[in-house]
Design a protein around this motif. Sequence first.
Motif, PDB file in Angstrom:
ATOM      1  N   ILE A  11     -19.593  13.080 -58.895  1.00 25.25           N
ATOM      2  CA  ILE A  11     -18.415  13.418 -58.092  1.00 25.25           C
ATOM      3  C   ILE A  11     -18.270  14.935 -57.974  1.00 25.25           C
ATOM      4  O   ILE A  11     -17.986  15.462 -56.894  1.00 25.25           O
ATOM      5  CB  ILE A  11     -17.146  12.788 -58.696  1.00 25.25           C
ATOM      6  CG1 ILE A  11     -17.176  11.256 -58.535  1.00 25.25           C
ATOM      7  CG2 ILE A  11     -15.878  13.371 -58.062  1.00 25.25           C
ATOM      8  CD1 ILE A  11     -16.143  10.512 -59.369  1.00 25.25           C
ATOM      9  N   ARG A  12     -18.481  15.644 -59.077  1.00 33.19           N
ATOM     10  CA  ARG A  12     -18.349  17.109 -59.085  1.00 33.19           C
ATOM     11  C   ARG A  12     -19.597  17.817 -58.541  1.00 33.19           C
ATOM     12  O   ARG A  12     -19.661  19.046 -58.526  1.00 33.19           O
ATOM     13  CB  ARG A  12     -18.043  17.598 -60.504  1.00 33.19           C
ATOM     14  CG  ARG A  12     -16.672  17.160 -61.010  1.00 33.19           C
ATOM     15  CD  ARG A  12     -16.315  17.815 -62.338  1.00 33.19           C
ATOM     16  NE  ARG A  12     -17.311  17.620 -63.383  1.00 33.19           N
ATOM     17  CZ  ARG A  12     -17.350  16.580 -64.230  1.00 33.19           C
ATOM     18  NH1 ARG A  12     -16.444  15.619 -64.145  1.00 33.19           N
ATOM     19  NH2 ARG A  12     -18.285  16.495 -65.162  1.00 33.19           N
ATOM     20  N   GLU A  22     -18.414   9.544 -48.529  1.00 32.94           N
ATOM     21  CA  GLU A  22     -17.467  10.222 -49.402  1.00 32.94           C
ATOM     22  C   GLU A  22     -16.178  10.477 -48.640  1.00 32.94           C
ATOM     23  O   GLU A  22     -16.196  10.852 -47.469  1.00 32.94           O
ATOM     24  CB  GLU A  22     -18.043  11.552 -49.901  1.00 32.94           C
ATOM     25  CG  GLU A  22     -17.120  12.278 -50.853  1.00 32.94           C
ATOM     26  CD  GLU A  22     -17.727  13.523 -51.481  1.00 32.94           C
ATOM     27  OE1 GLU A  22     -17.111  14.050 -52.425  1.00 32.94           O
ATOM     28  OE2 GLU A  22     -18.805  13.961 -51.025  1.00 32.94           O
ATOM     29  N   ASP A  24     -11.616  11.241 -49.798  1.00 34.23           N
ATOM     30  CA  ASP A  24     -10.750  11.753 -50.872  1.00 34.23           C
ATOM     31  C   ASP A  24     -10.624  10.788 -52.046  1.00 34.23           C
ATOM     32  O   ASP A  24     -10.285  11.204 -53.152  1.00 34.23           O
ATOM     33  CB  ASP A  24      -9.354  12.053 -50.334  1.00 34.23           C
ATOM     34  CG  ASP A  24      -9.342  13.244 -49.386  1.00 34.23           C
ATOM     35  OD1 ASP A  24     -10.306  14.025 -49.389  1.00 34.23           O
ATOM     36  OD2 ASP A  24      -8.357  13.375 -48.637  1.00 34.23           O
ATOM     37  N   CYS A  26     -13.020   7.938 -52.818  1.00 37.45           N
ATOM     38  CA  CYS A  26     -14.216   7.341 -53.414  1.00 37.45           C
ATOM     39  C   CYS A  26     -15.500   7.968 -52.880  1.00 37.45           C
ATOM     40  O   CYS A  26     -15.485   8.754 -51.934  1.00 37.45           O
ATOM     41  CB  CYS A  26     -14.220   5.830 -53.216  1.00 37.45           C
ATOM     42  SG  CYS A  26     -14.416   5.286 -51.516  1.00 37.45           S
ATOM     43  N   LEU A  27     -16.584   7.549 -53.524  1.00 36.91           N
ATOM     44  CA  LEU A  27     -17.910   8.070 -53.220  1.00 36.91           C
ATOM     45  C   LEU A  27     -18.878   6.895 -53.301  1.00 36.91           C
ATOM     46  O   LEU A  27     -18.720   6.024 -54.165  1.00 36.91           O
ATOM     47  CB  LEU A  27     -18.250   9.118 -54.280  1.00 36.91           C
ATOM     48  CG  LEU A  27     -19.524   9.905 -54.206  1.00 36.91           C
ATOM     49  CD1 LEU A  27     -19.416  10.951 -53.100  1.00 36.91           C
ATOM     50  CD2 LEU A  27     -19.765  10.612 -55.524  1.00 36.91           C
ATOM     51  N   LYS A  45     -12.963   8.222 -57.194  1.00 31.88           N
ATOM     52  CA  LYS A  45     -12.945   9.574 -57.742  1.00 31.88           C
ATOM     53  C   LYS A  45     -11.988   9.657 -58.923  1.00 31.88           C
ATOM     54  O   LYS A  45     -12.176  10.495 -59.794  1.00 31.88           O
ATOM     55  CB  LYS A  45     -12.598  10.586 -56.656  1.00 31.88           C
ATOM     56  CG  LYS A  45     -13.739  10.753 -55.656  1.00 31.88           C
ATOM     57  CD  LYS A  45     -13.476  11.878 -54.700  1.00 31.88           C
ATOM     58  CE  LYS A  45     -14.709  12.136 -53.847  1.00 31.88           C
ATOM     59  NZ  LYS A  45     -14.456  13.191 -52.852  1.00 31.88           N
TER      60      LYS A  45
END
Length: 115
Positions: A11-12, A22, A24, A26-27, A45
Amino acid sequence: MSTDTIFGKIIRKEIPANILYEDDLCLAFSDINPQAPTHLLVIPKKPIPALTAVEAADKELLGHMLLIVNQLAEQVGMAESGYRVVINTGNDGGQTVFHLHMHLLGGRSLQWPPG
């Protein structure tokens, strides 16, 4: 159990991943150890360790993730032929990364029972 996981690092953007979606909340990315021809992971996230840690306030997030699963299935061409969505929970459930995630599996006929 650490609250930081490999998924937090993805995520980072500290660890590379083949990210297909992607926003705000989830990914989604390809699993590095695929169990089917198509094996994607959808992760929130928000760091939720497991399905057992989900709260009522997370219901919109979980619904959003399922909508993204459907969108990804369409995107990769599995919507018509079918696919499987799996959430492993706890050690006996096969969970190895303690950050809630949905497996999207397909690209071949999947058998039952799975394990």
